[in-house]
Enzyme design. Structure first.
Site, PDB file in Angstrom:
ATOM      1  N   ARG A 199      -4.520   0.814  -4.730  1.00  0.00           N
ATOM      2  CA  ARG A 199      -3.283   0.304  -5.360  1.00  0.00           C
ATOM      3  C   ARG A 199      -3.412   0.294  -6.891  1.00  0.00           C
ATOM      4  NH1 ARG A 199      -1.136   1.765  -0.794  1.00  0.00           N
ATOM      5  NH2 ARG A 199      -1.902   0.574   0.944  1.00  0.00           N
ATOM      6  N   LYS A 318     -12.730 -10.474   2.675  1.00  0.00           N
ATOM      7  CA  LYS A 318     -11.623 -10.098   3.563  1.00  0.00           C
ATOM      8  C   LYS A 318     -12.254  -9.851   4.929  1.00  0.00           C
ATOM      9  CE  LYS A 318      -8.234  -6.332   4.212  1.00  0.00           C
ATOM     10  NZ  LYS A 318      -7.544  -5.202   3.543  1.00  0.00           N
ATOM     11  N   GLU A 322      -7.059  -6.011   8.854  1.00  0.00           N
ATOM     12  CA  GLU A 322      -6.884  -4.566   8.664  1.00  0.00           C
ATOM     13  C   GLU A 322      -8.177  -3.795   8.899  1.00  0.00           C
ATOM     14  OE1 GLU A 322      -5.052  -4.368   4.731  1.00  0.00           O
ATOM     15  OE2 GLU A 322      -3.085  -4.467   5.687  1.00  0.00           O
ATOM     16  N   ASP A 398       3.373  -9.482   2.430  1.00  0.00           N
ATOM     17  CA  ASP A 398       2.442  -8.707   1.610  1.00  0.00           C
ATOM     18  C   ASP A 398       3.007  -8.314   0.254  1.00  0.00           C
ATOM     19  OD1 ASP A 398       0.264  -7.356   0.794  1.00  0.00           O
ATOM     20  OD2 ASP A 398       0.588  -5.580   2.028  1.00  0.00           O
ATOM     21  N   GLU A 426       2.093  -2.570  -6.354  1.00  0.00           N
ATOM     22  CA  GLU A 426       2.055  -1.747  -5.145  1.00  0.00           C
ATOM     23  C   GLU A 426       3.444  -1.542  -4.556  1.00  0.00           C
ATOM     24  OE1 GLU A 426      -0.486  -3.456  -2.183  1.00  0.00           O
ATOM     25  OE2 GLU A 426       0.156  -2.072  -0.613  1.00  0.00           O
ATOM     26  N   HIS A 559       9.612  -4.858   3.039  1.00  0.00           N
ATOM     27  CA  HIS A 559       8.721  -3.873   3.657  1.00  0.00           C
ATOM     28  C   HIS A 559       9.455  -2.663   4.228  1.00  0.00           C
ATOM     29  CE1 HIS A 559       4.793  -2.597   4.698  1.00  0.00           C
ATOM     30  NE2 HIS A 559       4.261  -3.798   4.577  1.00  0.00           N
TER      31      HIS A 559
HETATM   32  O1  GCW Z   1      -1.254  -5.108   0.257  1.00  0.00           O
HETATM   33  C1  GCW Z   1      -2.055  -4.596   1.276  1.00  0.00           C
HETATM   34  C2  GCW Z   1      -2.474  -3.289   0.753  1.00  0.00           C
HETATM   35  C3  GCW Z   1      -3.885  -2.906   1.084  1.00  0.00           C
HETATM   36  C4  GCW Z   1      -4.785  -4.077   0.781  1.00  0.00           C
HETATM   37  C5  GCW Z   1      -4.364  -5.251   1.652  1.00  0.00           C
HETATM   38  C6  GCW Z   1      -5.147  -6.526   1.348  1.00  0.00           C
HETATM   39  C7  GCW Z   1      -7.002  -4.109  -0.094  1.00  0.00           C
HETATM   40  O2  GCW Z   1      -1.571  -2.311   1.177  1.00  0.00           O
HETATM   41  O3  GCW Z   1      -4.209  -1.793   0.294  1.00  0.00           O
HETATM   42  O4  GCW Z   1      -6.147  -3.785   0.945  1.00  0.00           O
HETATM   43  O5  GCW Z   1      -3.023  -5.564   1.438  1.00  0.00           O
HETATM   44  O6  GCW Z   1      -4.645  -7.325   0.584  1.00  0.00           O
HETATM   45  O7  GCW Z   1      -6.233  -6.692   1.862  1.00  0.00           O
END
Ligand code: GCW
Length: 739
Positions: A199, A318, A322, A398, A426, A559
Site C-alpha cells: 500500500r 498481526k 488474512e 478497513d 489505499e 468497499h
Molecule cells: O487494509 C488491508 C490491506 C492489506 C493489509 C491489511 C492489514 C498489511 O489491504 O494490504 O495488510 O489490511 O491491515 O493487515
C-alpha cells in the site's frame, strides 16, 4: 566553517554538530531578498523560508544567541542545530550558540535545574509537563529578557525547539506549554525487506535493508527530524505481514543501525514479529504460545534484541488475520499469544501491540465482517498483560473513505486500546488524489461512543487517551499511523500527502486538536506564511476528503473498489473466493434497494455499539446520513431529507464529487504564480488525474447501480458516456502497492 561558530561554540558541541551535518554553516542560507525558489518538496514543512521584514525583525530580536544550559548530548545538539537552521532560514542570521552567558534577546534552552533564576511559577508549571512536554515563554533570567524553551528532559527541549520554530514560521503565538496526551505516537511502515511497500504509493521503502547496517542513508536523519518535529516517538520498521528473517541476527543488526540514527530524536524502533518465527526458522517444532520451548525462544530473542538495541520499543503483531499465523493455530486465544510475547519483553520494558484487525480465517464461516473483531476481542477484555495494547483500526471494515468508528472503542474498558489510522491512501486515491485525512481522523476521534449515554461520551479520543479506564491506573496509550513515506523526492508522492503525515503526528500528540488548525499550520510552513496561499490551500484540504467520499462511496457505501489493488470503481465484482471480499457483499444493491442492513433485522452489527447509539442508528431517520447505507438497506425510492429519492441522492453525491474535484483543480489553478512553479505544476498534473478518477467513479457507479435499480436517471442528470460493459472492462493490472 564560520569563525564565530568556533569562538562561541564549545569544541565538543561543534564536533557533534559537524558529525550530525547540521551546523549553521550548512543550514539554509536564503535571505529575505531572494525570490522563493522552486521546491522539490524534500524539506517537507521544515522549509524555514525567509519571513516578512517585520516578523524577521522580531525573530532577530528573540534569537540573538542560542544558549544551551543543559549538558551537550546528541539530542540537545539536534535541538540547537535545528534552531540555528530555522533562524538562519527565516531571519537570514547565524545565531551563535553557546552554553554559558545569558544575554539580552537570547533563546535559552534548559530545565528547572539548569535555568538560572527561573521563577517558581514557571518551575511549578514545568513540573506538570512530564518527560516530553515543553514550555515556551518570554521571560527574564538573571534580569535579562530572553525567550525560554524549557522542559524536563532533552527530548522535551527538542520538541520545544520544533514547536517554537513552527510558531515562528506560521506567524502564530507559540503554545505556552504543551505535553502529549498519548504515550506512543508511532508510524507503522508496511515495508517489506525487499523494499516493496505494501500500500505504498511514494516509491520504494526508505529502509535499505540490503545496504544496512554498514550504510545508513542521510535521509534517515531527515526522517527523524520530520517525525520529531511532530512528536512522533516510535516507528515500526517492517510490514505487519512480517517475515521470520527480520528477527535473525543479521536483521537485528540492521534495525540497530537505524535505531542509532533515530535515537537522538526520541524515536524508538519497533519490529513487526511473525508469530511462527521460531518454527519457521526451525528452532522450535511448534509456535504454540503455551509451549515452554517457544516461550524460552522468545525470551532469548528479546534478550538478544535488547543487547543490540537497548531502547527497543517492542513488537507489533498481526496474528490469525488474512492468512498470518497466530495462537489460534494452536487453539489458543489472542490473549495467550500476546501475553507470551509480552512476558518476553517485560523485563526490558518492551511492549506488544496486538492488532484487532481480524476476520474469520475461513470462507464460509464468517458472519458480517464488521462484527468479527468485536466478537473475538470483547470477551478478552481485561485478559491482556499490562504491557500489551490492542491496536484497533478506526473502523470495523478497513480504512474506507468513511466508516463509523470501530465498536471496540469504549467497549473494552479494561484493556488499553491504541488507534490505528492509515496515512497512506489505499482506498482514497493513492497518491494521485488529494484527500486531507486530518478531517477524517478528527471525525473518528470526536465521535461519541455514547457508552455513558448520548452526548455524554467518552469520545473515541477520550477512550484512547485512557481517561475512561475504570481502575484509575494510568494505562498505556497510543496511536499508530500506517506510513505514506517512500523514496520519492518529496517523501509522499503527492505534495499534499505530506499534510496527512503532518496531521497524523499532530493528532497523535493531541487527539483533540483541530484538523483545520493543523491544516493552517501545515499550509503556512509548507507554502509560506502568506494569506493568499494559506486560505485557498486550507480550503482545498478541508473539502478534499468529502469530495473523495462523494465520488467513491457516498452515504455510507463502502468497499466497492477494484479487487486487490483497491483502485477505481468495481461495484459489480461478485466472483471472489470469499463473499466478504466482493463489493456486492458490501453494497447489497438489488431491485428492491441498496445498503447493508446491520440493524436487528439484518446482521445486527449495530448491537455492538453502546445502547444509546444503537437505538439512534436503528432508525434510518436518526442515522447520520453519512452512515445511512452502512447500517440500512433502503428502497431506491426512500425519501431523503433533501426531498430527493435515495436513487437521486446517490447520483447527486457522485455529481458533487466530480464537481468537487474540478473545484479543487480551479482553486489550485488560481494559485499559479503564488506557489513556486515546480510544486504548482506537479500538483496540477495530479489534479488532472483526480478529475479523471472522479469521473470514472461517477460514471461507472451510476451505470452499474442503474443496471441494478432499473430506474431512469433523474431529469437533468448527464448519462454516463459509456455503457456499463466499458467500465467493467477497465483493469489496472500493474497498480502499485499490492500486498
Ligand atoms: O487494509 C488491508 C490491506 C492489506 C493489509 C491489511 C492489514 C498489511 O489491504 O494490504 O495488510 O489490511 O491491515 O493487515
Amino acid at each position: 566553517m564560520h569563525k564565530l561558530f568556533h569562538k562561541l561554540f564549545p569544541p565538543v558541541l561543534a564536533a557533534l554538530l559537524l558529525a550530525a551535518g547540521l551546523t549553521s554553516a550548512n543550514a539554509a542560507t536564503s535571505t529575505a531578498s531572494k525570490p522563493v525558489p522552486d521546491e522539490d518538496g524534500y524539506n517537507l514543512w521544515l522549509r524555514y523560508q525567509p519571513l516578512a521584514p517585520a516578523a524577521q525583525a522580531r525573530l532577530k530580536a528573540q534569537a540573538r544567541s542560542i544558549v544551551l544550559t543543559t549538558p551537550i548530548t546528541p539530542t540537545t545538539t539536534a535541538a540547537v542545530a535545528e534552531l540555528q537552521r530555522g533562524v538562519a532560514g527565516m531571519a537570514g542570521i547565524d545565531a551563535p550558540a553557546q552554553t554559558a552567558t545569558i544575554a539580552d534577546g537570547a533563546l535559552v534552552l534548559g530545565t528547572a535545574a539548569t535555568l538560572p533564576g527561573l521563577d517558581s511559577t514557571l518551575k511549578t508549571e514545568l513540573a506538570k509537563l512530564g518527560n516530553e512536554g515543553y514550555l515556551l515563554r518570554a521571560a527574564r533570567l538573571q534580569g535579562r529578557p530572553v525567550t525560554l524553551i524549557a522542559a524536563n528532559t532533552d527530548i522535551g527541549l527538542l520538541y520545544g525547539a520544533f514547536a517554537w520554530l513552527r510558531a515562528t514560521a506560521g506567524g502564530t503565538a507559540p503554545e505556552a506549554s504543551s505535553a502529549p496526551k498519548l504515550q506512543l505516537r508511532l508510524l507503522n511502515h508496511w515495508d517489506n525487506l525487499d523494499r516493496h511497500v505494501e500500500r505504498g504509493y511514494a516509491g520504494a521503502s526508505i529502509w535499505d535493508w540490503w545496504a544496512l547496517p554498514e550504510i545508513t542513508d542521510s535521509r534517515y536523519t531527515d526522517y527523524a527530524r520530520a517525525n520529531a518535529s511532530l512528536g512522533i516517538n516510535g516507528t515500526v520498521l517492517n510490514n505487519v505481514n512480517s517475515k521470520p528473517e527480520v528477527l535473525t541476527p543479521a536483521y537485528i543488526a540492521k534495525a540497530a543501525a537505524v535505531a542509532d540514527v533515530l535515537r537522538p530524536y526520541g524515536i524508538k524502533v519497533f519490529l513487526s514479529a511473525r508469530f511462527s518465527t521460531p518454527l519457521e526458522l526451525k528452532q522450535t517444532d511448534t509456535a504454540d504460545p503455551l509451549s515452554p520451548a517457544v516461550q524460552t525462544w522468545w525470551k532469548n530473542k528479546a534478550d538478544e534484541i535488547y543487547r543490540a538495541i537497548p531502547d527497543f520499543g517492542g513488537f507489533l503483531v498481526k496474528a490469525n488475520s488474512e492468512g498470518q499465523p497466530g495462537p489460534q493455530d494452536y487453539h489458543r486465544s489472542h490473549a495467550d499469544g500476546a501475553n507470551m510475547l509480552a512476558a518476553a519483553l517485560a523485563p526490558h520494558h518492551g511492549i506488544v501491540m496486538w492488532r484487532a484487525f481480524v476476520y474469520a480465517p475461513q470462507a464460509g464461516k464468517e458472519t458480517d465482517r464488521a462484527r468479527q473483531a468485536f466478537e473475538e476481542f470483547k470477551p478478552l477484555d481485561g485478559k491482556f498483560a499490562s504491557n500489551v495494547l490492542v491496536q484497533v483500526k478506526n473502523g470495523a471494515i478497513d480504512f474506507q473513505p468513511r466508516e463509523p468508528f470501530h465498536p471496540l472503542f469504549g467497549a473494552m474498558p479494561n484493556t488499553p486500546l491504541m488507534m490505528e489510522f492509515q496515512i497512506t491512501k489505499e482506498y482514497l486515491g493513492f497518491s494521485t488524489d488529494i484527500a486531507y485525512l486530518g478531517t477524517m481522523f478528527e471525525e473518528v476521534l470526536e465521535s461519541d461512543t455514547m457508552q455513558q449515554g448520548q452526548g455524554k461520551g467518552p469520545t473515541v479520543a477520550q477512550v484512547i487517551e485512557g481517561s475512561h479506564t475504570l481502575d484509575g491506573k494510568p494505562p498505556l496509550t497510543g496511536m499508530a499511523g500506517v506510513a505514506n513515506i517512500g523514496v520519492d523526492r518529496n517523501w509522499t508522492g503527492h505534495h499534499f500527502d505530506q499534510a496527512n503525515w503532518y496531521a497524523f503526528g499532530r493528532l497523535a500528540w493531541n487527539p483533540q486538536a483541530s484538523a483545520r488548525a493543523i491544516a493552517v499550520e501545515w499550509a503556512a510552513q509548507s507554502f509560506g506564511n502568506d494569506a493568499r496561499v494559506i486560505g485557498p490551500v486550507v480550503d482545498m484540504l478541508m473539502r478534499s476528503r468529502e469530495t473523495v467520499v462523494d465520488y467513491m462511496t457516498p452515504l455510507g457505501l463502502h468497499h466497492i473498489m477494484g479487487t486487490a489493488h483497491h483502485h477505481g470503481p468495481a461495484p459489480w465484482v461478485n466472483d471472489l473466493e470469499r463473499p466478504d471480499w466482493n463489493p456486492v457483499y458490501y453494497h447489497r444493491a438489488a431491485r428492491d434497494g441498496i445498503g447493508f442492513d446491520r440493524t436487528a433485522s439484518g446482521t445486527n452489527a449495530l448491537e455492538q455499539y453502546a445502547p444509546a447509539l444503537a437505538r439512534l442508528y436503528a432508525d434510518p431517520r436518526t442515522t447520520p446520513e453519512k452512515y445511512l447505507l452502512w447500517f440500512h438497506h433502503l428502497p431506491w425510492t426512500y425519501a431523503m431529507p433533501s426531498g430527493r429519492t435515495l436513487w437521486a441522492e446517490i447520483i447527486d453525491h457522485y455529481d458533487r464529487g466530480v464537481a468537487g474535484a474540478r473545484d479543487l483543480q480551479s482553486r489550485w489553478d488560481a494559485l499559479r504564480g503564488v506557489v513556486d512553479a515546480r510544486r504548482h505544476a506537479e500538483v496540477a498534473q495530479r489534479l488532472r488525474r483526480q478529475v479523471q478518477n472522479a469521473e470514472l467513479w461517477r460514471n461507472a457507479c451510476i451505470a452499474y447501480f442503474q443496471s441494478v435499480s432499473g430506474l431512469p436517471l433523474p431529469n437533468g442528470v448527464t448519462p454516463p458516456p459509456q455503457p456499463l460493459e466499458y467500465y467493467k472492462a477497465i483493469h489496472f493490472p500493474y497498480a502499485p502497492g499490492r500486498g
